[in-house]
Design a protein around this motif. Structure first.
Motif, PDB file in Angstrom:
ATOM      1  N   LEU A   4     -18.647  42.277 -28.808  1.00 50.06           N
ATOM      2  CA  LEU A   4     -17.576  42.742 -27.931  1.00 50.06           C
ATOM      3  C   LEU A   4     -18.111  43.628 -26.812  1.00 50.06           C
ATOM      4  CD1 LEU A   4     -14.728  43.445 -30.498  1.00 50.06           C
ATOM      5  CD2 LEU A   4     -14.832  41.646 -28.780  1.00 50.06           C
ATOM      6  N   ALA A   5     -19.135  44.408 -27.108  1.00 47.75           N
ATOM      7  CA  ALA A   5     -19.744  45.232 -26.059  1.00 47.75           C
ATOM      8  C   ALA A   5     -20.401  44.345 -25.007  1.00 47.75           C
ATOM      9  CB  ALA A   5     -20.759  46.192 -26.667  1.00 47.75           C
ATOM     10  N   LEU A   6     -21.040  43.288 -25.446  1.00 43.39           N
ATOM     11  CA  LEU A   6     -21.677  42.365 -24.510  1.00 43.39           C
ATOM     12  C   LEU A   6     -20.633  41.666 -23.640  1.00 43.39           C
ATOM     13  CD1 LEU A   6     -24.328  41.054 -23.590  1.00 43.39           C
ATOM     14  CD2 LEU A   6     -23.951  39.316 -25.338  1.00 43.39           C
ATOM     15  N   ALA A  51     -20.550  50.859 -32.862  1.00 49.00           N
ATOM     16  CA  ALA A  51     -21.577  50.162 -33.636  1.00 49.00           C
ATOM     17  C   ALA A  51     -22.677  51.127 -34.061  1.00 49.00           C
ATOM     18  CB  ALA A  51     -22.164  49.024 -32.821  1.00 49.00           C
ATOM     19  N   ARG A  52     -23.081  52.030 -33.165  1.00 48.74           N
ATOM     20  CA  ARG A  52     -24.110  53.010 -33.505  1.00 48.74           C
ATOM     21  C   ARG A  52     -23.635  53.933 -34.620  1.00 48.74           C
ATOM     22  NH1 ARG A  52     -26.155  54.910 -27.582  1.00 48.74           N
ATOM     23  NH2 ARG A  52     -27.256  52.989 -27.036  1.00 48.74           N
ATOM     24  N   GLY A  54     -21.444  53.224 -36.883  1.00 47.25           N
ATOM     25  CA  GLY A  54     -21.408  52.422 -38.100  1.00 47.25           C
ATOM     26  C   GLY A  54     -22.779  52.278 -38.722  1.00 47.25           C
ATOM     27  N   HIS A  55     -23.804  52.106 -37.885  1.00 44.11           N
ATOM     28  CA  HIS A  55     -25.168  52.009 -38.404  1.00 44.11           C
ATOM     29  C   HIS A  55     -25.616  53.345 -38.987  1.00 44.11           C
ATOM     30  CE1 HIS A  55     -25.980  47.969 -37.201  1.00 44.11           C
ATOM     31  NE2 HIS A  55     -25.668  48.207 -35.943  1.00 44.11           N
ATOM     32  N   ALA A  56     -25.246  54.441 -38.337  1.00 44.51           N
ATOM     33  CA  ALA A  56     -25.637  55.764 -38.833  1.00 44.51           C
ATOM     34  C   ALA A  56     -24.977  56.054 -40.173  1.00 44.51           C
ATOM     35  CB  ALA A  56     -25.271  56.832 -37.809  1.00 44.51           C
ATOM     36  N   ALA A  57     -23.717  55.653 -40.323  1.00 39.61           N
ATOM     37  CA  ALA A  57     -23.023  55.872 -41.591  1.00 39.61           C
ATOM     38  C   ALA A  57     -23.641  55.036 -42.700  1.00 39.61           C
ATOM     39  CB  ALA A  57     -21.540  55.541 -41.434  1.00 39.61           C
ATOM     40  N   THR A  58     -24.050  53.820 -42.364  1.00 39.02           N
ATOM     41  CA  THR A  58     -24.694  52.958 -43.354  1.00 39.02           C
ATOM     42  C   THR A  58     -26.034  53.545 -43.789  1.00 39.02           C
ATOM     43  OG1 THR A  58     -23.656  51.040 -42.345  1.00 39.02           O
ATOM     44  CG2 THR A  58     -25.517  50.627 -43.801  1.00 39.02           C
ATOM     45  N   ASP A  59     -26.806  54.062 -42.829  1.00 36.87           N
ATOM     46  CA  ASP A  59     -28.086  54.676 -43.160  1.00 36.87           C
ATOM     47  C   ASP A  59     -27.907  55.899 -44.051  1.00 36.87           C
ATOM     48  OD1 ASP A  59     -29.466  52.809 -41.773  1.00 36.87           O
ATOM     49  OD2 ASP A  59     -29.794  54.037 -39.985  1.00 36.87           O
ATOM     50  N   ARG A  60     -26.894  56.712 -43.764  1.00 40.14           N
ATOM     51  CA  ARG A  60     -26.656  57.912 -44.571  1.00 40.14           C
ATOM     52  C   ARG A  60     -26.229  57.565 -45.992  1.00 40.14           C
ATOM     53  NH1 ARG A  60     -22.401  60.549 -41.639  1.00 40.14           N
ATOM     54  NH2 ARG A  60     -22.903  59.347 -39.834  1.00 40.14           N
TER      55      ARG A  60
END
Length: 74
Positions: A4-6, A51-52, A54-60
Motif C-alpha cells: 500500500l505504501a508503494l 509497517a516499521r 509492526g516489525h519492531a513489535a514482532t522483534d520485541r
C-alpha cells in the motif's frame, strides 16, 4: 516496502506530474492535483511507519533479532 505504501507513492508521483502538466497548460486544476499528491504522500508515510512499527513489535515479542524464544543467543 509494504504494497500500500508503494501504491501511494506511485499515485503521489503521478499526481505531481499531472499538477506540473496542468499548471504548464495554464489550468488551475493543478491545485487539485497538488492536494491529491499531498494526501497520497501522507498515506505512503503512514503505511511505511505502520509497517516499521509492526516489525519492531514482532522483534520485541520474539526477544529481538538473533534470539531464540527463551531469549538465549546460542
Amino acid at each position: 516496502m509494504p504494497r500500500l505504501a508503494l501504491y501511494s507513492l506511485i499515485v503521489c508521483t503521478l499526481a505531481v506530474v499531472a499538477a506540473v502538466v496542468s499548471f504548464g497548460q495554464g489550468s488551475s486544476l493543478g491545485i487539485v492535483w497538488v492536494l491529491v499528491a499531498g494526501l497520497a504522500s501522507n498515506m505512503a508515510w503512514y503505511y511505511l511507519r505502520r509497517a516499521r512499527a509492526g516489525h519492531a513489535a514482532t522483534d520485541r515479542s520474539s526477544g529481538g533479532p538473533g534470539r531464540g524464544a527463551d531469549g538465549s543467543t546460542g
